[in-house]
Design an enzyme around this catalytic site. Structure first.
Site, mmCIF file in Angstrom:
data_model
loop_
_atom_site.group_PDB
_atom_site.id
_atom_site.type_symbol
_atom_site.label_atom_id
_atom_site.label_comp_id
_atom_site.label_asym_id
_atom_site.label_seq_id
_atom_site.Cartn_x
_atom_site.Cartn_y
_atom_site.Cartn_z
ATOM 1 N N GLY A 249 -3.277 -0.680 -10.573
ATOM 2 C CA GLY A 249 -2.837 -1.691 -9.385
ATOM 3 C C GLY A 249 -2.871 -1.048 -7.996
ATOM 4 N N PRO A 250 -2.702 -1.874 -6.932
ATOM 5 C CG PRO A 250 -1.703 -3.523 -5.740
ATOM 6 C CD PRO A 250 -2.048 -3.351 -7.331
ATOM 7 C CB THR A 256 5.152 7.238 -9.143
ATOM 8 O OG1 THR A 256 3.749 7.555 -8.818
ATOM 9 C CG2 THR A 256 6.004 8.406 -9.262
ATOM 10 C CD GLU A 463 -8.415 -16.170 -3.530
ATOM 11 O OE1 GLU A 463 -8.810 -15.821 -4.363
ATOM 12 O OE2 GLU A 463 -9.156 -15.466 -2.368
ATOM 13 C CG HIS A 466 -12.871 -16.669 -6.611
ATOM 14 N ND1 HIS A 466 -14.028 -16.433 -6.727
ATOM 15 C CD2 HIS A 466 -12.149 -16.196 -5.515
ATOM 16 C CE1 HIS A 466 -14.373 -15.651 -5.650
ATOM 17 N NE2 HIS A 466 -13.169 -15.258 -5.085
#
Length: 650
Positions: A249-250, A256, A463, A466
């Site tokens: 993910g980003p 963590t 968007e 898409h």
């Protein structure tokens, strides 16, 4: 170069295999000289030749031991591979024994040689046959550190200080203790910043039950905690438990945090490692990196049950990518990691989590069953999840309405951003001598700017392009489409809209499937051009941008999957490899360009056929900022029915 006063430990040491003069011997090199000298002492006093093999201790800095070996041999004859001279033979993995047979044959012609073996498991019969003495070096003791400190000019160490140095990982001590820094300052830093790689207990903080968001990864983690409990009770064996997962993910999405929360939920210890951390051992030398990698797994094994999180996994690279001079390095690192992840290396009680921002850059072999076998995407939290995260860190200090306000204002923030913001809010409240109030949190929020309405309309069109094409071609099921109302002013890369799809587990990936995927990727710019006459630059220029991904898919259709004019295929898959092939292979660039243009026109034609639905959904998305897949499908169906009625009436 050297002085009579201290001939064995010169002030300056020229690395005969290096390109430049290095500073005085480092702490790890001094320690390696001390421990190796105990075995070599009686050989060095004689004029006869010898071959001695040393197996390094766990976590030993291979580069330091290599420098020490060269330093010890340098006092007799110059180092060289020429017959009759001294020689250092490095053995980093099995291939060095298999491919280095001629190196061992040379030993009978060399006067003095030291064989350095990165791990005692690599002490093959060839090494034992060649060596006069085989010694397994112990980790440097407190007394060894005391001797090294004197040789480095630091004077005498107290028992407490010597024990502190001996207890540190080699890389920590090497970083802290260096020439030019007073030893008391180095020792203060070691006490201030202790080794945090392995927790001595279950880490404190929230469990998965207390964290908001994380979706399927959280569900898996809660099931895992039940399995670990059953394993503790002897009801199941470790073979019944998942061995590892990949989180992607980003940046800042909480990968963590998920690992440490999982450890708390399972009552396990948390071991943190990263590719950068491994590479920093010994300045990135292969032997030192492999040693650091093995040490992380050994630490996790010693702390079991444990969660071993490997951050920045993508930076290790892929064996299929041509990295030039570094290709052999990457291949051996990945092979070493595969060995540690496989059943050949005991991992009972250890769950491994690989974390990355770029999953497509990871070698496919690492992601197979028995290794990092489950894959979970961790996205940035939505408003409801952000509210839950704020509530966790703020407790009951703000009302539900106030939490809703700050959650709405923190659009685009990750869980880590929220935690940092709450810390800043607490600091502000302390300065004012009171409890946190909403203004403290608002001041800690990132500076944002409302996206101009004209740009919101362009983002919404993109968007929806898409989403609508995705619904019409049905390559993968659409989940939702959304746009942002604000953007951060901190310069970070951020997504201002998203059409979210779910990849089917058992979807048959034919040429039709990939052409549909390309059409979906190009649907964004097709919708922009349809509604506004042209499209913007945001669809390219980034590894995961629409045009970049579409170009890669079109290239792989031709050269990797046999969907083009030839069944002869290549293993290339990285962006760099694909770009090279498009440049060098005659006609490939033209074929890829034709594929992209055809699918762009196809996407544009589909949107033109459903222009009424596009316009209606466009207005609703700008107003509501998020639409479900069901809403989009229903709107398309209703507009088609309306168009059909109009056609029949005329």
């Amino acid at each position: 170069m050297t002085t009579k006063k201290n001939r064995r430990f010169p002030k300056t040491y020229i690395d005969p295999y290096g390109d430049e003069e290095s500073d005085a011997l480092s702490l790890p090199t001094h320690l390696a000289v001390i421990t190796m000298s105990r075995v070599l002492r009686h050989f060095l006093k004689k004029r006869s030749g010898f071959v001695v093999a040393f197996a390094l201790p766990p976590g030993g800095n291979f580069n330091a031991y290599q420098r020490a070996a060269r330093f010890l041999l340098e006092g007799t004859l110059p180092l060289s591979k020429v017959e009759g001279y001294n020689y250092v033979v490095p053995v980093l993995d099995e291939t060095d024994v298999d491919e280095g047979f001629m190196e061992f044959r040379k030993l009978k012609r060399l006067r003095r040689a030291i064989i350095l073996v990165a791990d005692k498991k690599l002490l093959a019969n060839e090494i034992r046959l060649a060596a006069d003495v085989v010694a397994e070096l112990p980790p440097p003791s407190a007394d060894d550190h005391r001797i090294a400190a004197r040789n480095m000019g630091f004077g005498n160490l107290t028992d407490e200080d010597a024990a502190l140095l001996a207890s540190q990982p080699p890389i920590h001590a090497a970083i802290a203790v260096r020439h030019g820094r007073p030893l008391p300052a180095a020792l203060r830093r070691l006490r201030l910043y202790p080794n945090t790689g392995v927790s001595t207990d279950v880490p404190s903080g929230p469990t998965l039950q207390e964290l908001s968001g994380y979706g399927d990864a959280k569900s898996w983690g809660l099931e895992l905690s039940d399995d670990v409990e059953a394993w503790r009770d002897g009801k199941i064996t470790w073979d019944d438990i998942d061995r590892g997962i990949l989180l992607y993910g980003p940046p800042g999405s909480g990968k963590t945090s998920f690992g440490s929360a999982l450890a708390r939920t399972c009552g396990a210890k948390f071991v943190y490692a990263s590719a950068a951390q491994w590479q920093s051992s010994g300045s990135g030398y292969l032997g030192d990196m492999l040693t650091a990698m093995r040490k992380s797994f050994a630490d996790a094994e010693a702390a079991k049950p444990s969660i071993l999180l490997i951050d920045e996994l993508d930076s290790i690279g892929s064996r299929t990518e041509d990295a030039g001079r570094n290709s052999s390095y990457a291949r051996q690192v990945i092979n070493g990691l595969l060995e540690l992840l496989d059943g050949g290396q005991a991992r009972d009680g250890v769950i491994v989590i690989g974390a990355t921002n770029y999953p497509h850059l990871i070698d496919a072999a690492l992601l197979r069953s028995g290794r990092l076998e489950r894959h979970f995407e961790i996205g940035l939290p939505d408003e409801e999840t952000r509210a839950g995260i704020f509530r966790f860190y703020l407790g009951d200090r703000l009302s539900d309405e106030e939490i809703r306000i700050v959650a709405s204002a923190s659009e685009g923030w990750s869980g880590a951003d929220i935690e940092k913001g709450v810390r800043q809010a607490r600091r502000s409240a302390r300065r004012h001598g009171r409890e946190i109030i909403i203004s403290d949190v608002k001041e800690a929020l990132p500076p944002t700017r409302k996206i101009p309405m004209a740009m919101q309309r362009q983002i919404a069109a993109h968007e929806l392009g898409h989403a609508i094409v995705g619904v019409l071609v049905e390559a993968d099921p659409l989940i939702s489409v959304s746009i942002s109302e604000t953007c951060r002013e901190d310069g970070q890369v951020q997504s201002l809209g998203r059409a979210k799809f779910r990849e089917r587990m058992f979807n048959r990936k034919t040429s039709t499937y990939f052409l549909d995927k390309i059409a979906i990727l190009l649907g964004g710019i097709a919708a922009e051009e349809l509604l506004f006459g042209d499209f913007g630059s945001g669809a390219a220029g980034h590894p995961v941008a629409d045009l970049n991904l579409a170009t890669e898919l079109a290239t792989m259709m031709e050269i990797k999957w046999g969907f083009g004019g030839s069944l002869a295929v290549e293993l290339a898959g990285s962006p760099k490899e694909l770009e090279t092939l498009r440049t060098k292979r005659k006609g490939l660039h033209r074929i890829v360009d034709n594929t992209l243009k055809t699918q762009f026109q196809r996407a544009k034609a589909l949107l033109e056929e459903n222009r009424a639905a596009l316009i209606e959904l466009h207005g609703r998305l700008v107003r509501d900022r998020e639409l479900s897949a069901e809403t989009i499908r229903d709107t398309i169906a209703m507009n088609r029915e309306r168009d059909l009625k109009c056609l029949l009436q005329h």
